[in-house]
Write a protein that holds these residues in place. Structure first.
Motif, PDB file in Angstrom:
ATOM      1  N   ALA A 153       0.833  -1.212   0.000  1.00 53.50           N
ATOM      2  CA  ALA A 153       0.000   0.000   0.000  1.00 53.50           C
ATOM      3  C   ALA A 153       0.866   1.260   0.000  1.00 53.50           C
ATOM      4  O   ALA A 153       0.575   2.220  -0.727  1.00 53.50           O
ATOM      5  N   CYS A 154       1.935   1.257   0.795  1.00 53.05           N
ATOM      6  CA  CYS A 154       2.857   2.406   0.824  1.00 53.05           C
ATOM      7  C   CYS A 154       3.470   2.620  -0.556  1.00 53.05           C
ATOM      8  O   CYS A 154       3.549   3.756  -1.044  1.00 53.05           O
ATOM      9  N   ALA A 155       3.918   1.541  -1.172  1.00 52.81           N
ATOM     10  CA  ALA A 155       4.551   1.633  -2.488  1.00 52.81           C
ATOM     11  C   ALA A 155       3.560   2.114  -3.543  1.00 52.81           C
ATOM     12  O   ALA A 155       3.907   2.922  -4.414  1.00 52.81           O
ATOM     13  N   GLU A 156       2.329   1.631  -3.460  1.00 49.86           N
ATOM     14  CA  GLU A 156       1.307   2.067  -4.422  1.00 49.86           C
ATOM     15  C   GLU A 156       1.000   3.552  -4.263  1.00 49.86           C
ATOM     16  O   GLU A 156       0.826   4.265  -5.251  1.00 49.86           O
ATOM     17  N   ARG A 157       0.949   4.026  -3.031  1.00 48.73           N
ATOM     18  CA  ARG A 157       0.718   5.463  -2.816  1.00 48.73           C
ATOM     19  C   ARG A 157       1.868   6.274  -3.397  1.00 48.73           C
ATOM     20  O   ARG A 157       1.657   7.289  -4.057  1.00 48.73           O
ATOM     21  N   ALA A 158       3.103   5.817  -3.173  1.00 47.73           N
ATOM     22  CA  ALA A 158       4.266   6.530  -3.707  1.00 47.73           C
ATOM     23  C   ALA A 158       4.259   6.509  -5.226  1.00 47.73           C
ATOM     24  O   ALA A 158       4.564   7.518  -5.868  1.00 47.73           O
ATOM     25  N   ALA A 159       3.883   5.376  -5.813  1.00 48.97           N
ATOM     26  CA  ALA A 159       3.843   5.263  -7.276  1.00 48.97           C
ATOM     27  C   ALA A 159       2.759   6.151  -7.873  1.00 48.97           C
ATOM     28  O   ALA A 159       2.950   6.741  -8.930  1.00 48.97           O
ATOM     29  N   SER A 160       1.629   6.265  -7.185  1.00 49.90           N
ATOM     30  CA  SER A 160       0.550   7.110  -7.716  1.00 49.90           C
ATOM     31  C   SER A 160       0.905   8.589  -7.612  1.00 49.90           C
ATOM     32  O   SER A 160       0.423   9.401  -8.393  1.00 49.90           O
ATOM     33  N   ASP A 161       1.782   8.934  -6.668  1.00 49.82           N
ATOM     34  CA  ASP A 161       2.236  10.324  -6.546  1.00 49.82           C
ATOM     35  C   ASP A 161       3.248  10.676  -7.623  1.00 49.82           C
ATOM     36  O   ASP A 161       3.380  11.821  -7.998  1.00 49.82           O
ATOM     37  N   GLU A 162       4.002   9.672  -8.105  1.00 50.53           N
ATOM     38  CA  GLU A 162       5.059   9.906  -9.088  1.00 50.53           C
ATOM     39  C   GLU A 162       4.985   8.891 -10.221  1.00 50.53           C
ATOM     40  O   GLU A 162       5.895   8.105 -10.403  1.00 50.53           O
ATOM     41  N   PRO A 163       3.926   8.897 -11.031  1.00 51.76           N
ATOM     42  CA  PRO A 163       3.816   7.893 -12.089  1.00 51.76           C
ATOM     43  C   PRO A 163       4.934   7.989 -13.118  1.00 51.76           C
ATOM     44  O   PRO A 163       5.410   6.994 -13.614  1.00 51.76           O
ATOM     45  N   ALA A 164       5.402   9.176 -13.436  1.00 54.41           N
ATOM     46  CA  ALA A 164       6.475   9.310 -14.420  1.00 54.41           C
ATOM     47  C   ALA A 164       7.788   8.770 -13.866  1.00 54.41           C
ATOM     48  O   ALA A 164       8.585   8.197 -14.584  1.00 54.41           O
ATOM     49  N   GLY A 165       8.004   8.928 -12.568  1.00 51.93           N
ATOM     50  CA  GLY A 165       9.232   8.438 -11.947  1.00 51.93           C
ATOM     51  C   GLY A 165       9.324   6.928 -11.995  1.00 51.93           C
ATOM     52  O   GLY A 165      10.392   6.357 -12.208  1.00 51.93           O
ATOM     53  N   ARG A 166       8.213   6.256 -11.817  1.00 52.30           N
ATOM     54  CA  ARG A 166       8.202   4.795 -11.842  1.00 52.30           C
ATOM     55  C   ARG A 166       8.538   4.311 -13.247  1.00 52.30           C
ATOM     56  O   ARG A 166       9.345   3.423 -13.428  1.00 52.30           O
ATOM     57  N   ALA A 167       7.937   4.914 -14.260  1.00 48.88           N
ATOM     58  CA  ALA A 167       8.209   4.513 -15.635  1.00 48.88           C
ATOM     59  C   ALA A 167       9.677   4.758 -15.974  1.00 48.88           C
ATOM     60  O   ALA A 167      10.315   3.946 -16.630  1.00 48.88           O
ATOM     61  N   ALA A 168      10.223   5.867 -15.508  1.00 46.39           N
ATOM     62  CA  ALA A 168      11.629   6.165 -15.759  1.00 46.39           C
ATOM     63  C   ALA A 168      12.525   5.137 -15.088  1.00 46.39           C
ATOM     64  O   ALA A 168      13.554   4.761 -15.637  1.00 46.39           O
ATOM     65  N   SER A 169      12.148   4.669 -13.902  1.00 53.77           N
ATOM     66  CA  SER A 169      12.946   3.662 -13.206  1.00 53.77           C
ATOM     67  C   SER A 169      12.998   2.368 -13.995  1.00 53.77           C
ATOM     68  O   SER A 169      14.045   1.752 -14.115  1.00 53.77           O
ATOM     69  N   VAL A 170      11.867   1.949 -14.553  1.00 53.21           N
ATOM     70  CA  VAL A 170      11.847   0.728 -15.354  1.00 53.21           C
ATOM     71  C   VAL A 170      12.682   0.925 -16.601  1.00 53.21           C
ATOM     72  O   VAL A 170      13.456   0.069 -16.991  1.00 53.21           O
ATOM     73  N   GLU A 171      12.574   2.103 -17.249  1.00 55.51           N
ATOM     74  CA  GLU A 171      13.339   2.391 -18.446  1.00 55.51           C
ATOM     75  C   GLU A 171      14.830   2.401 -18.132  1.00 55.51           C
ATOM     76  O   GLU A 171      15.638   1.858 -18.865  1.00 55.51           O
ATOM     77  N   THR A 172      15.223   2.997 -17.006  1.00 57.05           N
ATOM     78  CA  THR A 172      16.619   3.030 -16.598  1.00 57.05           C
ATOM     79  C   THR A 172      17.138   1.625 -16.346  1.00 57.05           C
ATOM     80  O   THR A 172      18.237   1.274 -16.759  1.00 57.05           O
ATOM     81  N   ALA A 173      16.349   0.810 -15.678  1.00 53.55           N
ATOM     82  CA  ALA A 173      16.769  -0.567 -15.399  1.00 53.55           C
ATOM     83  C   ALA A 173      17.019  -1.303 -16.704  1.00 53.55           C
ATOM     84  O   ALA A 173      17.997  -2.043 -16.825  1.00 53.55           O
ATOM     85  N   THR A 174      16.182  -1.094 -17.704  1.00 55.51           N
ATOM     86  CA  THR A 174      16.353  -1.749 -18.991  1.00 55.51           C
ATOM     87  C   THR A 174      17.609  -1.237 -19.679  1.00 55.51           C
ATOM     88  O   THR A 174      18.401  -2.010 -20.194  1.00 55.51           O
ATOM     89  N   SER A 175      17.827   0.074 -19.660  1.00 53.60           N
ATOM     90  CA  SER A 175      18.982   0.632 -20.351  1.00 53.60           C
ATOM     91  C   SER A 175      20.288   0.261 -19.674  1.00 53.60           C
ATOM     92  O   SER A 175      21.334   0.266 -20.303  1.00 53.60           O
ATOM     93  N   GLU A 176      20.262  -0.076 -18.411  1.00 54.56           N
ATOM     94  CA  GLU A 176      21.475  -0.463 -17.698  1.00 54.56           C
ATOM     95  C   GLU A 176      21.750  -1.952 -17.792  1.00 54.56           C
ATOM     96  O   GLU A 176      22.587  -2.470 -17.081  1.00 54.56           O
ATOM     97  N   GLY A 177      21.021  -2.646 -18.649  1.00 55.17           N
ATOM     98  CA  GLY A 177      21.283  -4.062 -18.826  1.00 55.17           C
ATOM     99  C   GLY A 177      20.501  -4.951 -17.884  1.00 55.17           C
ATOM    100  O   GLY A 177      20.798  -6.125 -17.756  1.00 55.17           O
ATOM    101  N   HIS A 178      19.513  -4.425 -17.237  1.00 54.18           N
ATOM    102  CA  HIS A 178      18.695  -5.209 -16.309  1.00 54.18           C
ATOM    103  C   HIS A 178      17.370  -5.571 -16.965  1.00 54.18           C
ATOM    104  O   HIS A 178      16.320  -5.464 -16.366  1.00 54.18           O
ATOM    105  N   ALA A 179      17.439  -6.007 -18.191  1.00 55.42           N
ATOM    106  CA  ALA A 179      16.219  -6.313 -18.935  1.00 55.42           C
ATOM    107  C   ALA A 179      15.412  -7.400 -18.250  1.00 55.42           C
ATOM    108  O   ALA A 179      14.197  -7.387 -18.285  1.00 55.42           O
ATOM    109  N   GLY A 180      16.077  -8.325 -17.601  1.00 57.95           N
ATOM    110  CA  GLY A 180      15.370  -9.392 -16.890  1.00 57.95           C
ATOM    111  C   GLY A 180      14.466  -8.843 -15.809  1.00 57.95           C
ATOM    112  O   GLY A 180      13.352  -9.312 -15.608  1.00 57.95           O
ATOM    113  N   ARG A 181      14.923  -7.831 -15.116  1.00 51.69           N
ATOM    114  CA  ARG A 181      14.098  -7.224 -14.065  1.00 51.69           C
ATOM    115  C   ARG A 181      12.911  -6.485 -14.674  1.00 51.69           C
ATOM    116  O   ARG A 181      11.815  -6.518 -14.152  1.00 51.69           O
TER     117      ARG A 181
END
Length: 155
Positions: A99-127
């Motif tokens: 619930a805490c994580a969902e509240r944080a994600a709803s406050d920063e939806p663009a930040g969450r998407a950027a985190s996934v994009e960063t993880a992919t660009s850093e070679g963490h495609a599996g994650r």
């Protein structure tokens, strides 16, 4: 590394921190908190990464950095877990973290998407694939629940 293992590894240092804080005037609150966190670490390590609460945390971006990060509100929940009272079990802690994580994600939806994009660009495609899988599992569960609800309403 399994997401459940990441969560367990996140909880253990907080339990150790509580154990290392003996205070004769704390009425065993640090010990109670440490036991609650150890119990939660054992509980989560036995769950599957496809468990609904783990999927919720994945969708909220808790694993985007290659480690478990429930955000500041989630960290505060862990730091104070069972300190004042032993209300709730390990499953309740995980629900609270989701619930805490969902509240944080709803406050920063663009930040969450950027985190996934960063993880992919850093070679963490599996994650990133793991997060996509978690999203698809959650969507499938929602469709199944909706189907069951529709079937029930037809009766």
């Amino acid at each position: 590394m399994h997401q459940t293992v990441m969560i367990a590894e996140y909880l253990r240092p907080y339990a150790q921190w509580r154990i290392a804080r003996p205070d004769p005037a704390d009425d065993c609150r640090n010990a109670r908190a440490a036991i609650g966190l150890i119990d939660a670490a054992v509980y989560v390590a036995e769950l599957d990464d496809c468990d609904r609460v783990i999927v919720r945390m994945a969708v909220a971006g808790c694993f985007a950095k290659g480690r478990f990060d429930p955000g500041p509100e989630g960290e505060a929940l862990v730091r104070h877990w069972h300190y004042d009272a032993a209300a709730g079990g390990a499953a309740d802690l995980l629900e609270g973290l989701a619930a805490c994580a969902e509240r944080a994600a709803s406050d920063e939806p663009a930040g969450r998407a950027a985190s996934v994009e960063t993880a992919t660009s850093e070679g963490h495609a599996g994650r990133a694939v793991s997060v996509e899988r978690a999203v698809s599992v959650e969507r499938a569960a929602s469709v199944e629940r909706a189907g069951r609800a529709a079937a029930f309403s037809l009766r």
